[in-house]
Design a protein around this motif. Structure first.
Motif, PDB file in Angstrom:
ATOM      1  N   CYS A   1      12.147 -59.827  13.093  1.00  0.00           N
ATOM      2  CA  CYS A   1      11.310 -60.976  13.445  1.00  0.00           C
ATOM      3  C   CYS A   1      10.574 -61.467  12.205  1.00  0.00           C
ATOM      4  CB  CYS A   1      10.332 -60.593  14.553  1.00  0.00           C
ATOM      5  SG  CYS A   1      11.106 -59.928  16.037  1.00  0.00           S
ATOM      6  N   GLY A   2      11.313 -61.930  11.227  1.00  0.00           N
ATOM      7  CA  GLY A   2      10.717 -62.360   9.969  1.00  0.00           C
ATOM      8  C   GLY A   2      10.733 -61.232   8.954  1.00  0.00           C
TER       9      GLY A   2
ATOM     10  N   HIS B   1       8.309 -58.260   9.516  1.00  0.00           N
ATOM     11  CA  HIS B   1       8.751 -57.217  10.454  1.00  0.00           C
ATOM     12  C   HIS B   1       9.679 -56.237   9.753  1.00  0.00           C
ATOM     13  CE1 HIS B   1      11.052 -56.152  14.406  1.00  0.00           C
ATOM     14  NE2 HIS B   1       9.999 -55.367  14.289  1.00  0.00           N
TER      15      HIS B   1
ATOM     16  N   ARG C   1      10.491 -67.119  12.970  1.00  0.00           N
ATOM     17  CA  ARG C   1      10.313 -65.669  12.833  1.00  0.00           C
ATOM     18  C   ARG C   1      11.663 -64.966  12.868  1.00  0.00           C
ATOM     19  NH1 ARG C   1       7.821 -65.906   9.982  1.00  0.00           N
ATOM     20  NH2 ARG C   1       7.092 -63.808   9.899  1.00  0.00           N
TER      21      ARG C   1
ATOM     22  N   ALA D   1      12.191 -57.413  18.841  1.00  0.00           N
ATOM     23  CA  ALA D   1      13.510 -57.851  18.401  1.00  0.00           C
ATOM     24  C   ALA D   1      13.534 -59.374  18.466  1.00  0.00           C
ATOM     25  CB  ALA D   1      14.616 -57.258  19.275  1.00  0.00           C
ATOM     26  N   VAL D   2      14.533 -59.949  17.811  1.00  0.00           N
ATOM     27  CA  VAL D   2      14.647 -61.401  17.766  1.00  0.00           C
ATOM     28  C   VAL D   2      15.292 -61.897  19.051  1.00  0.00           C
ATOM     29  CG1 VAL D   2      15.627 -63.334  16.464  1.00  0.00           C
ATOM     30  CG2 VAL D   2      14.939 -61.259  15.265  1.00  0.00           C
TER      31      VAL D   2
END
Lengths: 463, 463
Positions: free
Chosen positions: B175-176, B179, B313, B337-338
């Motif tokens: 997430c970016g 992260h 993100r 998580a994405v």
């Protein structure tokens, strides 16, 4: 055509046929070094010589050498020429992973709902509308609590649909419930909590998350009225599913609701209400969130994993005032936040009424499935008792004498059906069963009849 | 019309005029308890009496009482009637936060790029195509490494565009970048690392992330050739920006690249390559990723924050084999998580060529801005030296004698222009300057001319 530079003692086997000279030479040299064909220490021909050999401009070769020197593949010194440096290492390819076991075709495990029912068109329409309307700054680094649009939409929705006592400034979005739980555990641990009390039946992954943040997990007994609240001594926090215990399925009894809320209100610890399927109640009006009984001591947590899809990884926590800043700081320290695009799309879906429509639609569909499950089992496997069916997307099927969980799971797998035993969701020492936790929400609509038939075949008494 | 139940000694002030009887009564009672108008211990009238008084069916009142008992607001016992329980606590509204300072209209701080250039239409088109094509299971709980579609697309893109040595199984989405960095620090800490060496100029937020995971951050000097590699003793890991040092802007010199790669290859520690703007190089061919020099010891990290928008993100790490499983486990333990929907959309954007188009478009736009910045400053503020402009979305402007960073930032703010001094990106004890870090990528296109004019007015020598 393959051109070589053999007359200088090194055969570079550089294939320049299909690419422009410079890019091709550069890539070919890089590959040769990376693959080890050009070993560390190898001296490269002078640029003039290589250029003549390859039939390209000398400047082209010089540029390529310079680029590869800049990248560290080559070394160069005036008077010493150009050589392959020693640090290029070939990548070690991981051994090909063992092929995953072929997934079973029908799945009645209680994880997600029916992801095939995800409202792709309404979601896309909401996304389009929200993204076109959003100001540019909505795409910048996000507000650490989540986009204001979504927090406002959630505050309205949760107050209306779940009776949560909430203002937008108390809402913090997170990458799924698990992210929110990890943040809460981190904050509580930093504040000195050592123990998270959790219902002795639940998702082991959540217990692992709490342990990874340094908390000890203490299982608390659950009886037919839900969590037994006189076993909370010493816990800094309690994780519970009051609306629909996961996986056993009972609703926390009114006296128990008052007791745990009183425990929290007394300041003994923080209560974390996991309202994972609160929208899906079939028998009467929804049981409102317990959070409203002590909003300054109870954290309310929700997610779109059941109402939309777990793949979105989108959840929220509604926080007591004393926790809000610390949880926001923990979110920043986790480095993770939800995509602003998804948050804007969900805000639009909620405020346009599309989210309510989706929930109503899903509730009706899941209720029908529950009724079919109950009717089918009553008819074809009457020796199996079904529990916890007043709400949610799963039920507990108590197995008849002589059929163990392991045997039932194995027999189901032989029929292409994935099932989970209750023991997969129990803390050590809390045997109860044998039983199956049946996620009837999961199969796609067209597969539900077959899944049910295979379940009955699995449970049918041997003839 | 307001109906009251005054003749039983309690005036409930229940406003039933606009709602259906049951829902209205239930909500009105809940609100009255929540607001404290019905205090704990208050006995409610018998359902028969209240029903008669309100002119509704007795059953309606009985159902409402039962519901509120189920939710814990009320207690009831046969023979004792119904009373308000003691645990409902009114929410303490947070004091209204102080109004945020009005953001300055023009922003030349080096955070995001131009978010107004986010390709909304191509992104939406890619999302539509990807979501319609995705199998249902793509919406279920995601692969812990990220969706296979995106990992495959990224592996191809990074090998092609950045020279990364990569296979899809080595890619983990996050997430970016922040992260990913938090996950790496956690894993390295668990393996016994105590110190993260970081360039003495950089984002303090990243240093904070590392500290939150238990690492000590040791600043390493940076000279005109980039990070000084003979100061890495004792570090378990090194965080660096080799392609374009942030914020100073130099490219790590070839000999330094070899030296840090050798340090990593020797097993002294793990190198984390933050390739935050690697796609944006203007002067010559892109400098490839240093990761390819020692892919089993260097982590490559990238993000869409500069190429698309930070609000997504969405980032990735390319991992050495010995770290992959542990980082995936740390990602699971972070709970974050994405979104699978975003991952699918980005995969489609990459494989369709739309991502490359966006990068080319953005590179051209940012290069033009850089040229305008350099030309304008040369003309209107020739006493200001501009550094680090061979790449990226920012440059360092060295201030002339007599103008401090604080004074420049203040003078800019008076003109509605947000600026950051270099000291905001320096470790303690690493003074260098005075200088400004100018993020020329940030303003929307239509605001760039004005932002430049105000910058020049800020920097112009006093007349």
């Amino acid at each position: 055509m393959e051109k070589t530079w053999a007359n200088h003692g090194v055969d570079l086997h550089l294939d320049l046929s299909r690419t422009r000279a410079r890019a091709g030479l550069e890539a070919a040299l890089r590959d040769a070094i990376r693959d080890g064909r050009l070993a560390a220490g190898t001296r490269l021909p002078p640029s003039r010589a290589l250029a003549a050999d390859l039939g390209v401009a000398r400047n082209t070769v010089a540029e390529v050498y310079a680029q590869l020197v800049a990248e560290g593949w080559l070394g160069a010194r005036t008077g010493s020429g150009t050589w392959v440096t020693g640090h290029a290492a070939p990548v070690t390819h991981s051994p090909a992973p063992a092929p995953a076991p072929r997934p079973l075709r029908y799945d009645l495990r209680p994880a997600a709902g029916d992801v095939s029912a995800f409202p792709r068109r309404p979601w896309l329409a909401a996304a389009r509308k929200a993204w076109h309307a959003a100001p540019d700054r909505a795409l910048d680094y996000p507000d650490p609590r989540g986009t204001p649009q979504l927090r406002a939409a959630l505050a309205g929705y949760l107050a209306r649909a779940r009776g949560v006592t909430v203002t937008p400034d108390r809402v913090v979005t997170c990458c799924g419930f698990s992210h929110g739980l990890a943040l809460l555990c981190r904050v509580l641990r930093e504040r000195g909590a050592a123990v998270l009390a959790a219902e002795a039946y639940g998702h082991r992954a959540y217990w692992e998350l709490a342990r990874a943040q340094g908390l000890r997990v203490a299982p608390v007994p659950v009886d037919d009225a839900g969590l037994v609240p006189d076993r909370l001594d010493g816990a800094g926090a309690v994780l519970l599913t009051p609306a629909h215990q996961f996986p056993l399925g009972m609703t926390l009894a009114p006296a128990r609701r008052r007791a745990v809320a009183a425990w929290a209100a007394d300041g003994a610890g923080v209560l974390i209400e996991d309202d994972y399927d609160g929208e899906f109640r079939y028998d009467r009006q929804p049981v409102g969130a317990i959070q409203a009984l002590a909003p300054e001591r109870i954290v309310y947590a929700g997610t779109v994993s059941k109402s939309l899809a777990p793949g979105l990884r989108l959840g929220w926590v509604v926080l007591p005032g004393h926790l809000a800043d610390d949880v926001v700081a923990a979110k920043a320290a986790s480095g993770a936040a939800v995509s602003a695009l998804d948050e804007l799309a969900l805000a639009e879906l909620i405020t346009s009424g599309g989210y309510d429509r989706q929930v109503r639609h899903a509730r009706l569909a899941y209720r029908r499935r529950r009724d079919r499950l109950a009717a089918t089992l009553a008819r074809q496997a009457p020796q199996v008792a079904l529990r916890g069916i007043a709400a949610g997307l799963h039920a507990v099927a108590e197995l008849p004498p002589g059929l163990s969980e392991a045997a039932a799971v194995r027999r189901a797998a032989e029929r292409g059906l994935a099932l989970d035993g209750l023991s997969a969701y129990s803390a050590p020492g809390f045997a109860r069963g044998p039983a199956l936790v049946i996620g009837y929400g999961r199969p796609a609509e067209h597969g539900f009849t077959t899944a049910l038939a295979r379940l009955c075949a699995t449970l049918a008494p041997p003839r």
